[in-house]
Design an enzyme around this catalytic site. Structure first.
Site, PDB file in Angstrom:
ATOM      1  CE1 TYR A 279      14.700  24.792 -24.115  1.00 29.32           C
ATOM      2  CE2 TYR A 279      15.951  22.821 -23.536  1.00 29.32           C
ATOM      3  CZ  TYR A 279      15.909  24.162 -23.873  1.00 29.32           C
ATOM      4  OH  TYR A 279      17.085  24.874 -23.964  1.00 29.32           O
TER       5      TYR A 279
ATOM      6  CB  ALA B  61      22.938  16.579 -31.637  1.00 30.44           C
ATOM      7  N   GLY B  62      23.472  15.192 -28.352  1.00 32.23           N
ATOM      8  CA  GLY B  62      23.032  15.393 -26.968  1.00 32.23           C
ATOM      9  C   GLY B  62      23.978  16.391 -26.325  1.00 32.23           C
TER      10      GLY B  62
ATOM     11  CB  ILE C  49      11.090  15.475 -26.335  1.00 36.88           C
ATOM     12  CG1 ILE C  49      12.161  15.665 -27.430  1.00 36.88           C
ATOM     13  CG2 ILE C  49      10.397  16.787 -25.978  1.00 36.88           C
ATOM     14  CD1 ILE C  49      13.394  16.464 -27.018  1.00 36.88           C
TER      15      ILE C  49
ATOM     16  NE  ARG D 251      16.914  -5.855   9.748  1.00 30.76           N
ATOM     17  CZ  ARG D 251      16.272  -6.980   9.479  1.00 30.76           C
ATOM     18  NH1 ARG D 251      14.974  -7.100   9.782  1.00 30.76           N
ATOM     19  NH2 ARG D 251      16.896  -7.985   8.905  1.00 30.76           N
TER      20      ARG D 251
ATOM     21  CD  GLU E  42      18.006  20.889 -18.874  1.00 27.51           C
ATOM     22  OE1 GLU E  42      18.475  22.025 -19.042  1.00 27.51           O
ATOM     23  OE2 GLU E  42      17.249  20.350 -19.691  1.00 27.51           O
TER      24      GLU E  42
HETATM   25  C1  LIG Z   1      14.693  10.866 -19.125  1.00 21.31           C
HETATM   26  C2  LIG Z   1      15.294  11.895 -20.030  1.00 21.31           C
HETATM   27  C3  LIG Z   1      14.612  13.067 -20.301  1.00 21.31           C
HETATM   28  C4  LIG Z   1      15.154  14.026 -21.159  1.00 21.31           C
HETATM   29  N1  LIG Z   1      14.428  15.157 -21.463  1.00 21.31           N
HETATM   30  C5  LIG Z   1      14.895  15.993 -22.425  1.00 21.31           C
HETATM   31  C6  LIG Z   1      14.101  17.088 -22.881  1.00 21.31           C
HETATM   32  O1  LIG Z   1      12.985  17.326 -22.388  1.00 21.31           O
HETATM   33  N2  LIG Z   1      14.568  17.861 -23.883  1.00 21.31           N
HETATM   34  C7  LIG Z   1      15.787  17.640 -24.464  1.00 21.31           C
HETATM   35  O2  LIG Z   1      16.151  18.379 -25.380  1.00 21.31           O
HETATM   36  N3  LIG Z   1      16.575  16.616 -24.043  1.00 21.31           N
HETATM   37  C8  LIG Z   1      16.151  15.794 -23.055  1.00 21.31           C
HETATM   38  N4  LIG Z   1      16.935  14.733 -22.630  1.00 21.31           N
HETATM   39  C9  LIG Z   1      18.214  14.499 -23.301  1.00 21.31           C
HETATM   40  C10 LIG Z   1      19.445  14.756 -22.440  1.00 21.31           C
HETATM   41  O3  LIG Z   1      19.614  16.126 -22.242  1.00 21.31           O
HETATM   42  C11 LIG Z   1      20.633  14.080 -23.129  1.00 21.31           C
HETATM   43  O4  LIG Z   1      20.441  12.678 -23.035  1.00 21.31           O
HETATM   44  C12 LIG Z   1      21.955  14.487 -22.507  1.00 21.31           C
HETATM   45  O5  LIG Z   1      22.273  15.816 -22.817  1.00 21.31           O
HETATM   46  C13 LIG Z   1      23.119  13.587 -22.951  1.00 21.31           C
HETATM   47  O6  LIG Z   1      23.153  13.484 -24.341  1.00 21.31           O
HETATM   48  P1  LIG Z   1      23.280  12.026 -25.021  1.00 21.31           P
HETATM   49  O7  LIG Z   1      22.226  11.164 -24.434  1.00 21.31           O
HETATM   50  O8  LIG Z   1      23.278  12.224 -26.486  1.00 21.31           O
HETATM   51  O9  LIG Z   1      24.672  11.462 -24.561  1.00 21.31           O
HETATM   52  P2  LIG Z   1      26.092  11.755 -25.258  1.00 21.31           P
HETATM   53  O10 LIG Z   1      26.262  13.203 -25.506  1.00 21.31           O
HETATM   54  O11 LIG Z   1      26.238  10.847 -26.420  1.00 21.31           O
HETATM   55  O12 LIG Z   1      27.086  11.290 -24.111  1.00 21.31           O
HETATM   56  C14 LIG Z   1      27.384   9.918 -23.845  1.00 21.31           C
HETATM   57  C15 LIG Z   1      28.424   9.872 -22.735  1.00 21.31           C
HETATM   58  O13 LIG Z   1      29.633  10.522 -23.160  1.00 21.31           O
HETATM   59  C16 LIG Z   1      29.969  11.580 -22.280  1.00 21.31           C
HETATM   60  N5  LIG Z   1      30.501  12.689 -23.077  1.00 21.31           N
HETATM   61  C17 LIG Z   1      29.998  13.215 -24.218  1.00 21.31           C
HETATM   62  N6  LIG Z   1      30.747  14.236 -24.637  1.00 21.31           N
HETATM   63  C18 LIG Z   1      31.743  14.398 -23.729  1.00 21.31           C
HETATM   64  C19 LIG Z   1      32.825  15.292 -23.570  1.00 21.31           C
HETATM   65  N7  LIG Z   1      33.043  16.281 -24.451  1.00 21.31           N
HETATM   66  N8  LIG Z   1      33.633  15.144 -22.500  1.00 21.31           N
HETATM   67  C20 LIG Z   1      33.415  14.164 -21.586  1.00 21.31           C
HETATM   68  N9  LIG Z   1      32.405  13.280 -21.672  1.00 21.31           N
HETATM   69  C21 LIG Z   1      31.570  13.401 -22.721  1.00 21.31           C
HETATM   70  C22 LIG Z   1      28.665  11.966 -21.587  1.00 21.31           C
HETATM   71  O14 LIG Z   1      28.896  12.582 -20.333  1.00 21.31           O
HETATM   72  C23 LIG Z   1      27.982  10.615 -21.457  1.00 21.31           C
HETATM   73  O15 LIG Z   1      28.476   9.951 -20.333  1.00 21.31           O
HETATM   74  C24 LIG Z   1      16.433  13.788 -21.740  1.00 21.31           C
HETATM   75  C25 LIG Z   1      17.135  12.618 -21.425  1.00 21.31           C
HETATM   76  C26 LIG Z   1      16.595  11.682 -20.590  1.00 21.31           C
HETATM   77  C27 LIG Z   1      17.364  10.415 -20.304  1.00 21.31           C
END
Ligand SMILES: Cc1cc2nc3c(=O)[nH]c(=O)nc-3n(C[C@H](O)[C@H](O)[C@H](O)COP(=O)(O)OP(=O)(O)OC[C@H]3O[C@@H](n4cnc5c(N)ncnc54)[C@H](O)[C@@H]3O)c2cc1C
Length: 385
Positions: free
Chosen positions: A127, A134-135, A161, A272, A367
């Site tokens: 997925y 863009a997360g 992913i 323990r 998620e």
């Molecule tokens: C092991 C693993 C497996 C994954 N698998 C998938 C997958 O199969 N498919 C997929 O599409 N994605 C996957 N992901 C991605 C995951 O969904 C994203 O990492 C997640 O949504 C966070 O996005 P980012 O890493 O870009 O962090 P960012 O969006 O950059 O966030 C960084 C920090 O800022 C905070 N933050 C950001 N915006 C705000 C806001 N508006 N208000 C308050 N705080 C905020 C966040 O909470 C976080 O603490 C996976 C990630 C990991 C680590």
């Protein structure tokens, strides 16, 4: 007058059987191999293949397409048990359920037959929403799908992913019209081997080492328009509907990890001894474990409520966010406390609790992070303000 009581906390006979099946699988097929895959970071193919034989990779695929067609409540029961065994292996098994959801939600008959059918035949899927830039901010996607005759040409990079290195097909979200922001995102199915699609090496990561996480690069990938799910612009709506189901799933994973940590803590605290008594009889330790039990129970109830609402066509936007954030944050604390209960041994790889603490961290991230779940709750709570 009906004497039916409209709420039940007991499992039906069928749910109890599903739970038993998943528990036995976790005990016999996952736990004995969890340490190996955690250390080697290898993909747990033999375990996944055994799970496929039982249909555990097809939990939410409707029965008419060859899956188990479980309700979300039933899926939560399975997810908790698999994660109790090892959430990394559990994720490698259940990732199909996430990847298949856009097709279950918005696919046409032909797409369902073809792509869900591939999973039933032993295939795997991934997925792909997240990108390097863009997360949390899905609207910041940079992947584009440009119409060219009967095809779309897709360009972009997806990152983090799960299951990418073994996937036979990918659900990919891309802008068909960036001007329209959320309403300009569309979802596609792209098959492995399509020219221009490449998968990077798995990332080296903190926990859930038995699941692979990799980059998916799309360079001028030509996809027939018939691989679009729903219509142009439906992608964001599909992704939101996926969350209704996937967020309780992550909550359930966190509950399973926390339950395992508590059981390890109970076992250790009963054996323990310090100052002449088992450590659970020091109130500081006993209360820590009592708190674990309370928090796990509360999280499980929230997860089951979110799933029950989904199964009964009620909006679960709030309960899904609550369940995900509460269970993930709870499990982070419970696993950290379990390490504390085991003292120095808790910090050693020889005991399973440090792995649980590493594994659970990601439940607060993927998620939608714990912060994003709270943002959703604020949005809902203040929508009339
Ligand atoms: C092991 C693993 C497996 C994954 N698998 C998938 C997958 O199969 N498919 C997929 O599409 N994605 C996957 N992901 C991605 C995951 O969904 C994203 O990492 C997640 O949504 C966070 O996005 P980012 O890493 O870009 O962090 P960012 O969006 O950059 O966030 C960084 C920090 O800022 C905070 N933050 C950001 N915006 C705000 C806001 N508006 N208000 C308050 N705080 C905020 C966040 O909470 C976080 O603490 C996976 C990630 C990991 C680590």
């Amino acid at each position: 007058m009906s004497n039916k009581i409209g709420m039940s906390f007991s499992l039906t006979e069928e749910q109890a059987m599903i739970k038993q099946m998943a528990r036995e699988f976790a005990e016999n097929e996952i736990i004995p191999h969890a340490e190996h895959y955690d250390k080697t970071h290898e993909y747990p193919r033999p375990v996944v293949e055994k799970a496929q034989e039982l249909g555990l990779t097809l939990l939410n695929i409707p029965e008419e397409y060859g899956g188990l067609g479980l309700s979300l409540v039933e899926e939560m029961i399975v997810a908790e048990e698999l994660s109790y065994g090892c959430s990394g292996i559990g994720l490698s098994i259940t990732i199909n359920c996430l990847a298949a959801l856009p097709i279950v939600i918005a696919g046409n008959e032909e797409q369902k037959q073809k792509y869900l059918g591939k999973l039933v035949d032993g295939g795997m899927a991934a997925y792909c929403v997240t990108e390097p830039e863009a997360g949390s901010d899905v609207a910041a996607l940079q992947t584009t799908a440009v119409k060219d005759g009967d095809d779309y040409i897709i360009n972009g990079t997806k990152t983090f992913i799960t299951g990418a290195t073994v996937a036979d097909w990918f659900t990919v979200f891309a802008y068909t019209d960036k001007e329209k922001r959320h309403n300009g995102v569309s979802a596609f199915v792209i098959e492995k081997g399509t020219p221009g699609l490449s998968v990077g090496k798995p990332f080296d990561k903190l926990g859930q080492c038995a699941s692979d996480t990799a980059e998916v690069v799309l360079e001028n990938v030509r996809v027939p328009a018939s691989n679009m799910l729903g219509k142009e612009g439906y992608g964001f709506m599909i992704a939101m509907k996926v969350f209704d189901r996937s967020r309780p799933s992550v909550g359930s994973m966190a509950v399973g990890i926390a339950r395992r940590a508590m059981e390890e803590a109970i076992k250790y605290a009963a054996e323990r001894k310090t100052m002449g008594k088992p450590i659970y009889r020091h109130q500081a330790i006993g209360h820590m474990i009592a708190d674990m039990a309370m928090q796990i129970e509360a999280a499980r109830l929230l997860v089951r409520k979110a799933a029950w609402q989904y199964d009964n066509d009620e909006s679960n936007v709030m309960s899904a966010s609550m369940a995900k954030a509460f269970a993930a944050d709870m499990a982070m604390k419970v696993t950290t406390d379990a390490v504390q209960v085991l003292g120095g041994y808790g910090y050693m790889r020889e005991y399973p609790v440090e792995k649980l603490m590493r594994d659970v961290k990601v439940c607060q991230i993927y998620e939608g992070t714990s912060q994003i779940q709270r943002n959703i709750l604020v949005r809902e709570l203040f929508k009339n303000s």
